[in-house]
Design an enzyme around this catalytic site. Structure first.
Site, PDB file in Angstrom:
ATOM      1  N   LYS A   1     -14.729  -7.280  -5.339  1.00 53.44           N
ATOM      2  CA  LYS A   1     -14.573  -7.589  -4.097  1.00 53.44           C
ATOM      3  C   LYS A   1     -15.991  -7.450  -4.334  1.00 53.44           C
ATOM      4  CE  LYS A   1     -11.477  -4.087  -2.285  1.00 53.44           C
ATOM      5  NZ  LYS A   1     -10.361  -3.781  -1.997  1.00 53.44           N
TER       6      LYS A   1
ATOM      7  N   LYS B   1       1.022  -0.889  -0.153  1.00 53.78           N
ATOM      8  CA  LYS B   1      -0.086   0.023   0.142  1.00 53.78           C
ATOM      9  C   LYS B   1       0.784   1.025   0.053  1.00 53.78           C
ATOM     10  CE  LYS B   1      -4.444  -0.025   0.697  1.00 53.78           C
ATOM     11  NZ  LYS B   1      -5.012  -1.003  -0.168  1.00 53.78           N
TER      12      LYS B   1
HETATM   13 MG    MG Z   1      -7.100  -1.405  -3.468  1.00 54.94          MG
END
Ligand code: MG
Length: 372
Positions: free
Chosen positions: A266, A169
């Site tokens: 997702k 990240k």
């Molecule tokens: Mg992502």
């Protein structure tokens, strides 16, 4: 609609419960949109007229920092709209709120499948004519707080337990970019990706692109597919899109504009596993690669997402990890790794896991029963 979709649509829900829970995360999850030290989610339990009972999870974060959906909003929408509509067997007519809708869909699917003994993974894979994977390769998601040395330690520990891929990240700040380069130097062949959560700039991409990345996730803001397309044309690494994937139309636009080559599916953002399967089918037909991404779900939501990740299709490694990657004690029996470091897909009836009664009670912040 699939057989499971038909059965879920026909299921008669006679009782529902909303349970808001809060669990400490083992380590804070840091991304460009903020840091989470604990995980608060809304669970939905439903009971059907035939006695079946099931659980689902709304994976929206506590605050609207990643998506517009968030826990308090989801609670309201579930309490005032989605569950009353489901109990009355009428359409909800709600715009948006896919993560709240996913909680209801998963709870109903879990309740429908429970008495049949079939797993959600098997039910989703059935129209594909194949058996679901029993374990899936894992892409560990790594926050880079702690500097390069800490990052090296953490990657070494992840590789020791069989992680197939690592995703960092990042933001364009030097403190995030430097550890990625250090990781690449230490492991030249490691499948390594970065996720900018929409914050990339040209200098940061210029710095990371020579590192031979598996993909660069969401470099541009979610709604800026033109910017993403311009970056994709320039970068060596494939662009993966996550926040930009909001439905079938967005996939068509991504393919048409060549805004990305990979999509992060997702299931919560697709309104549940059935919507996620439709997104995967569209991605395949458009020649896009895909993987299932996580939302720091508890075992309830992660089990449902793993059922999608188990589709027999050669997806890229999933972001979903075992329970102990997130929690000291998950709400359910733990999601675990097999001997090769792959995440085991629950094979029990429905989603294959249940909230543990004591752990659930210890984590409850609020609860509400609704009846027909
Ligand atoms: Mg992502």
């Amino acid at each position: 609609m699939s057989d499971l979709g038909d059965r879920c649509a026909a299921a008669e829900v006679i009782e529902a419960e909303l349970v808001r829970v809060r669990l400490p995360l083992r380590t804070p999850h840091r991304a460009a949109h903020g840091s989470e030290a604990e995980r608060e989610v809304v669970l939905v339990r439903v009971r059907l007229a035939d006695g079946g009972e099931g659980w689902g999870e709304c994976s929206a974060l506590a605050r609207p920092t990643y998506t517009a959906e968030h826990v308090s909003g989801a609670w309201t929408v579930l309490r005032d709209e989605l569950l009353p509509a489901r109990l009355a067997a009428r359409p909800a007519g709600v715009v948006g709120h896919p993560m709240a809708a996913a909680a209801v869909e998963v709870a109903v699917a879990d309740a429908v499948l429970g008495p049949t003994g079939r797993s959600l993974a098997a039910a989703l894979a059935e129209p594909w004519g194949g058996h679901p994977a029993t374990a899936v390769q894992r892409c560990a998601v790594l926050g880079l707080d702690g500097g390069p040395d800490r990052a090296l330690e953490r990657v070494a520990a992840l590789l020791a337990v069989g992680v197939a891929m690592v995703k960092c990240k990042v933001t364009p700040r030097e403190e995030d970019l430097a550890p990625v380069a250090v990781i690449r130097t230490a492991w030249p062949d490691l499948p390594l990706a970065v996720d900018f959560n929409g914050t990339a700039d040209a200098a940061a991409l210029g710095r990371l692109d020579p590192l031979g990345l598996a993909y660069v996730e969401q470099p541009a803001p979610a709604d800026d597919l033109v910017a993403s397309a311009r970056l994709a044309a320039r970068l060596e690494a494939p662009v993966a899109l996550d926040e930009s994937v909001i439905g079938l139309g967005s996939l068509d636009a991504i393919a048409e504009l060549r805004a990305g080559a990979v999509v992060n599916v997702k299931p919560a953002r697709c309104g549940g596993p059935l919507g996620a399967v439709a997104v995967v089918e569209r991605a395949r037909s458009l020649g896009l690669r895909w993987f299932v991404g996580g939302m720091l779900e508890t075992g309830v939501g992660r089990a449902a997402a793993l059922a999608v990740a188990a589709l027999p299709d050669g997806a890229l490694p999933t972001d979903l990890g075992p329970s102990d990657a997130y929690f000291d004690l998950d709400l359910t029996e733990p999601i675990e790794l097999d001997g090769q470091g792959h995440v085991l897909v629950p094979t029990g009836p429905g989603i294959g896991v249940r909230p543990d009664r004591d752990r659930l009670e210890a984590a409850v912040v609020d609860r509400l029963a609704l009846r027909r």
